[in-house]
Design an enzyme around this catalytic site. Structure first.
Site, PDB file in Angstrom:
ATOM      1  N   ASN A   2      26.110  29.562 114.313  1.00 39.10           N
ATOM      2  CA  ASN A   2      26.818  28.389 114.509  1.00 39.10           C
ATOM      3  C   ASN A   2      26.281  27.197 114.242  1.00 39.10           C
ATOM      4  O   ASN A   2      26.599  26.354 113.114  1.00 39.10           O
ATOM      5  CB  ASN A   2      27.877  28.218 115.796  1.00 39.10           C
ATOM      6  CG  ASN A   2      29.008  29.568 115.185  1.00 39.10           C
ATOM      7  OD1 ASN A   2      29.508  29.600 114.327  1.00 39.10           O
ATOM      8  ND2 ASN A   2      30.225  28.745 116.183  1.00 39.10           N
ATOM      9  N   THR A  10      31.021  33.343 123.349  1.00 41.72           N
ATOM     10  CA  THR A  10      29.787  32.652 122.986  1.00 41.72           C
ATOM     11  C   THR A  10      28.999  32.610 124.062  1.00 41.72           C
ATOM     12  O   THR A  10      29.067  31.475 125.043  1.00 41.72           O
ATOM     13  CB  THR A  10      30.182  32.034 121.723  1.00 41.72           C
ATOM     14  OG1 THR A  10      31.054  32.009 120.747  1.00 41.72           O
ATOM     15  CG2 THR A  10      28.357  31.267 121.184  1.00 41.72           C
ATOM     16  N   VAL A  35      39.892  33.658 120.826  1.00 40.54           N
ATOM     17  CA  VAL A  35      39.196  34.568 120.608  1.00 40.54           C
ATOM     18  C   VAL A  35      40.113  35.986 121.676  1.00 40.54           C
ATOM     19  O   VAL A  35      40.132  37.154 120.814  1.00 40.54           O
ATOM     20  CB  VAL A  35      37.561  34.513 121.582  1.00 40.54           C
ATOM     21  CG1 VAL A  35      36.931  36.328 121.253  1.00 40.54           C
ATOM     22  CG2 VAL A  35      37.303  33.503 120.698  1.00 40.54           C
ATOM     23  N   CYS A  88      34.323  24.694 118.384  1.00 41.77           N
ATOM     24  CA  CYS A  88      32.654  26.069 118.885  1.00 41.77           C
ATOM     25  C   CYS A  88      31.323  25.380 117.878  1.00 41.77           C
ATOM     26  O   CYS A  88      30.883  25.249 118.590  1.00 41.77           O
ATOM     27  CB  CYS A  88      33.121  27.190 117.286  1.00 41.77           C
ATOM     28  SG  CYS A  88      34.010  27.751 118.232  1.00 41.77           S
ATOM     29  N   LEU A 134      34.923  34.228 114.052  1.00 40.77           N
ATOM     30  CA  LEU A 134      36.183  34.489 113.378  1.00 40.77           C
ATOM     31  C   LEU A 134      36.104  32.871 113.175  1.00 40.77           C
ATOM     32  O   LEU A 134      36.116  32.094 114.533  1.00 40.77           O
ATOM     33  CB  LEU A 134      37.364  34.442 114.756  1.00 40.77           C
ATOM     34  CG  LEU A 134      37.322  36.181 115.359  1.00 40.77           C
ATOM     35  CD1 LEU A 134      38.377  35.982 116.644  1.00 40.77           C
ATOM     36  CD2 LEU A 134      37.185  36.666 114.171  1.00 40.77           C
ATOM     37  N   THR A 192      33.417  29.023 127.742  1.00 37.46           N
ATOM     38  CA  THR A 192      32.566  28.980 127.975  1.00 37.46           C
ATOM     39  C   THR A 192      32.557  27.523 128.141  1.00 37.46           C
ATOM     40  O   THR A 192      31.554  27.067 126.786  1.00 37.46           O
ATOM     41  CB  THR A 192      31.345  29.523 127.433  1.00 37.46           C
ATOM     42  OG1 THR A 192      31.701  29.444 126.217  1.00 37.46           O
ATOM     43  CG2 THR A 192      31.405  30.936 128.061  1.00 37.46           C
ATOM     44  N   LYS A 234      40.705  21.079 111.356  1.00 38.20           N
ATOM     45  CA  LYS A 234      41.184  21.934 109.689  1.00 38.20           C
ATOM     46  C   LYS A 234      42.103  22.433 109.971  1.00 38.20           C
ATOM     47  O   LYS A 234      43.003  22.357 110.671  1.00 38.20           O
ATOM     48  CB  LYS A 234      39.343  22.687 109.892  1.00 38.20           C
ATOM     49  CG  LYS A 234      39.736  24.408 110.686  1.00 38.20           C
ATOM     50  CD  LYS A 234      38.897  24.438 110.887  1.00 38.20           C
ATOM     51  CE  LYS A 234      39.795  26.427 110.896  1.00 38.20           C
ATOM     52  NZ  LYS A 234      38.442  27.346 110.466  1.00 38.20           N
TER      53      LYS A 234
HETATM   54  C1  UGA Z   1      33.364  29.133 113.454  1.00 39.58           C
HETATM   55  C2  UGA Z   1      32.760  29.665 113.053  1.00 39.58           C
HETATM   56  O1  UGA Z   1      32.997  29.535 111.350  1.00 39.58           O
HETATM   57  C3  UGA Z   1      32.850  31.082 113.026  1.00 39.58           C
HETATM   58  O2  UGA Z   1      32.500  32.110 112.167  1.00 39.58           O
HETATM   59  C4  UGA Z   1      33.073  30.649 114.422  1.00 39.58           C
HETATM   60  O3  UGA Z   1      33.198  32.213 115.071  1.00 39.58           O
HETATM   61  C5  UGA Z   1      33.414  30.400 115.441  1.00 39.58           C
HETATM   62  O4  UGA Z   1      33.308  29.262 115.059  1.00 39.58           O
HETATM   63  C6  UGA Z   1      33.596  30.772 116.831  1.00 39.58           C
HETATM   64  O5  UGA Z   1      31.944  30.280 117.246  1.00 39.58           O
HETATM   65  O6  UGA Z   1      33.950  31.258 117.373  1.00 39.58           O
HETATM   66  P1  UGA Z   1      35.479  27.593 113.939  1.00 39.58           P
HETATM   67  O7  UGA Z   1      35.412  26.215 114.015  1.00 39.58           O
HETATM   68  O8  UGA Z   1      37.503  28.157 114.064  1.00 39.58           O
HETATM   69  O9  UGA Z   1      34.822  28.358 113.295  1.00 39.58           O
HETATM   70  O10 UGA Z   1      36.405  26.613 112.343  1.00 39.58           O
HETATM   71  P2  UGA Z   1      35.126  26.169 110.870  1.00 39.58           P
HETATM   72  O11 UGA Z   1      36.053  26.715 109.898  1.00 39.58           O
HETATM   73  O12 UGA Z   1      33.669  26.977 110.807  1.00 39.58           O
HETATM   74  O13 UGA Z   1      34.858  25.039 110.977  1.00 39.58           O
HETATM   75  C7  UGA Z   1      34.053  24.418 111.388  1.00 39.58           C
HETATM   76  C8  UGA Z   1      34.322  22.499 110.835  1.00 39.58           C
HETATM   77  O14 UGA Z   1      33.301  22.583 110.001  1.00 39.58           O
HETATM   78  C9  UGA Z   1      35.597  22.419 110.312  1.00 39.58           C
HETATM   79  O15 UGA Z   1      36.152  20.737 111.418  1.00 39.58           O
HETATM   80  C10 UGA Z   1      35.790  21.839 109.367  1.00 39.58           C
HETATM   81  O16 UGA Z   1      36.582  21.243 108.667  1.00 39.58           O
HETATM   82  C11 UGA Z   1      33.999  22.142 109.229  1.00 39.58           C
HETATM   83  N1  UGA Z   1      34.380  22.006 107.694  1.00 39.58           N
HETATM   84  C12 UGA Z   1      33.360  23.610 107.221  1.00 39.58           C
HETATM   85  C13 UGA Z   1      32.964  21.322 106.585  1.00 39.58           C
HETATM   86  O17 UGA Z   1      33.210  20.078 106.997  1.00 39.58           O
HETATM   87  N2  UGA Z   1      32.765  22.063 104.951  1.00 39.58           N
HETATM   88  C14 UGA Z   1      32.370  23.323 105.099  1.00 39.58           C
HETATM   89  O18 UGA Z   1      32.252  23.660 103.873  1.00 39.58           O
HETATM   90  C15 UGA Z   1      33.141  24.355 106.222  1.00 39.58           C
END
Ligand code: UGA
Length: 448
Positions: free
Chosen positions: A211, A122, A11, A263, A153, A86, A324
């Site tokens: 989240n 967070t 971040v 996250c 993000l 955190t 991801k």
């Molecule tokens: C997430 C949030 O999307 C951000 O808005 C937030 O700022 C961030 O956490 C944080 O708190 O710092 P991130 O963890 O980087 O972001 O990634 P995401 O794109 O949200 O994916 C999270 C998980 O959900 C991954 O394992 C992804 O594969 C999964 N996912 C996401 C799915 O299985 N299906 C989807 O349609 C979308």
């Protein structure tokens, strides 16, 4: 403006790079000397598309620098952003605030004048109050005010999310602090972006709520995917159909192996613990956590099903290890329980990921790390796609078929076209649809 960012993790580094790109003068402070030295030479501690270019360009332009000297960094600062980790406490899953509080004490000791202190990390509701108390308890003559300015993000697209956010949230308790942080974002590039002014506690809470809601959306579609498999139906059509409802929206409705990352798992746990501390039970969130954990473990059983009930003595190629695409982050990746379980069931695992191999090597033992997807698939009894990397979408399936020992493709991200996989000679297993290896009555079709 002069901004100090404390913590050069994911971040802090992205925020620092982006604020400097927007024209602010930014000093990033960290106590990890190796990381600082690497950053000064343009080497990023994380893989994030676009970050390196932005850091290097802004260092060259004199707008971005890195140091371990907080006191020097704070000279003439308009605001100090706290962006340290955190992590969940191993004992109870609560977000561990010790790094945040240590930074607050250090700021109180080293500040040179009145200062607005901003939370980017967070943090549980009420943390801003505690940090303000720490700052004021130091007995300095300066005025401190704490603002919650959560980030939204996503790893892999963080630069775009920072520069073109859906909204900016400023949770402040007084006009001075609100005005300072508003000025930080009142720069060219953010015209037209919604800015939501809230209380500090609302801002802290809404980050967790966002989240938790997204984690719930994913978990919901994953369960509907299970129903599609059992009852007949295609989860992609169902997701498209409900997603076209503007009240629901199509984003975050991609069924998969369960959410991971640094996250969602941490924040869902933290908000449910916080709620219990306030004598409130978030039953939906607690269920989401449970369902997602079970799902990640159950993915290995699906591979077993695809392999006629056993992987003992078989070689499984796992394509994708990061939680991801477009990140090298392995934290809470579905790859971890999957590979562990496959090994427990007696399989040999060959793995490949475009970016996460270094991080993965510290986690797994007895996994053969391969040079590319074709290398991983060589001699495999099943190929499992776990991360939605673009290069897996573009796999040459005929070539892949020529490498494997058995033509079994398990696609946990619904990346590939079933027709193309079947035409290339694979039995194709995916999420939320009947599998090509089953006939219309759900009976296995014998592989050649
Ligand atoms: C997430 C949030 O999307 C951000 O808005 C937030 O700022 C961030 O956490 C944080 O708190 O710092 P991130 O963890 O980087 O972001 O990634 P995401 O794109 O949200 O994916 C999270 C998980 O959900 C991954 O394992 C992804 O594969 C999964 N996912 C996401 C799915 O299985 N299906 C989807 O349609 C979308």
């Amino acid at each position: 403006m002069k901004l100090v960012i404390i913590g050069s993790g994911y971040v802090g580094l992205v925020a620092g790079a982006c604020f400097s790109e927007l024209g602010h003068s930014v000093v990033c402070v960290d106590n990890d000397m190796r990381k600082l030295e690497a950053l000064k030479s343009g080497i990023m501690p994380i893989y994030e598309p676009g970050l390196e270019r932005m850091v290097v360009a802004n260092m060259a332009a004199g707008r971005l620098s890195f140091t371990d000297d907080l006191g020097a960094a704070l000279v003439s600062a308009d605001a100090a952003f706290i962006a340290v980790g955190t992590p969940p406490r191993p004992t109870d899953g609560h977000a561990d605030m010790k790094y945040v509080f240590a930074v607050a004490r250090a700021i109180a000791e080293k500040a040179h004048g009145d200062l607005v202190v901003v939370h980017k990390s967070t943090v549980p509701v009420g943390t801003g109050d505690e940090v303000e108390q720490i700052l004021n308890a130091a007995g300095r003559r300066f005025r401190f005010s704490v603002v919650s300015n959560p980030e939204f993000l996503r790893e892999g697209v963080a630069i775009g999310d920072f520069m073109r956010p859906d909204r900016i949230v400023i949770g402040a308790e007084d006009e001075w602090a609100r005005a300072v942080v508003s000025r930080v974002y009142g720069v060219k590039g953010f015209e037209g972006t919604s800015v939501l002014h809230t209380s500090r506690r609302s801002a802290e809470l809404l980050k967790y709520a966002a989240n938790a809601f997204l984690a719930m959306k994913i978990t919901f579609i994953n369960e509907i995917a299970d129903l599609c498999e059992a009852a007949g139906g295609d989860i992609r059509d169902v997701a498209d159909g409900i997603g076209l409802d503007s009240r629901i929206g199509r984003k975050f409705l991609n069924a998969g192996p369960g959410y991971g990352g640094s996250c969602f798992p941490k924040d869902t746990l933290a908000i449910s613990k916080t709620a219990r501390d306030h004598k409130v039970q978030l039953r939906t969130v607690e269920t989401v956590i449970q369902v997602n954990e079970n799902r990640k473990r159950a993915m290995a059983l699906r591979v077993l099903d695809a392999c006629n009930g056993s992987v003992r003595g078989k070689t499984i190629a796992v394509l994708g290890l990061a939680f991801k695409a477009d990140t090298d982050d392995m934290r809470d990746s579905p790859a971890i329980p999957l590979i562990q379980a496959l090994q427990d069931f007696g399989a040999t695992v060959r793995a490949y990921d475009p970016e996460a191999m270094d991080n993965a090597q510290g986690i797994f033992s007895h996994v053969t790390f391969c040079d590319d997807a074709m290398d991983a698939a060589t001699g495999a009894d099943a190929v499992v796609i776990l991360t939605e990397w673009q290069e897996f979408r573009e796999l040459n399936l005929l070539k892949l078929r020529s490498r494997v020992a058995a033509p079994l493709l398990v696609d946990f991200r619904n990346l590939l076209s079933e027709d193309a996989a079947v035409a290339s000679g694979f039995d194709y297993w995916c999420i939320g649809r009947k599998n090509s290896a089953l006939d219309l009555l759900g009976r296995p079709i014998a592989a050649e």
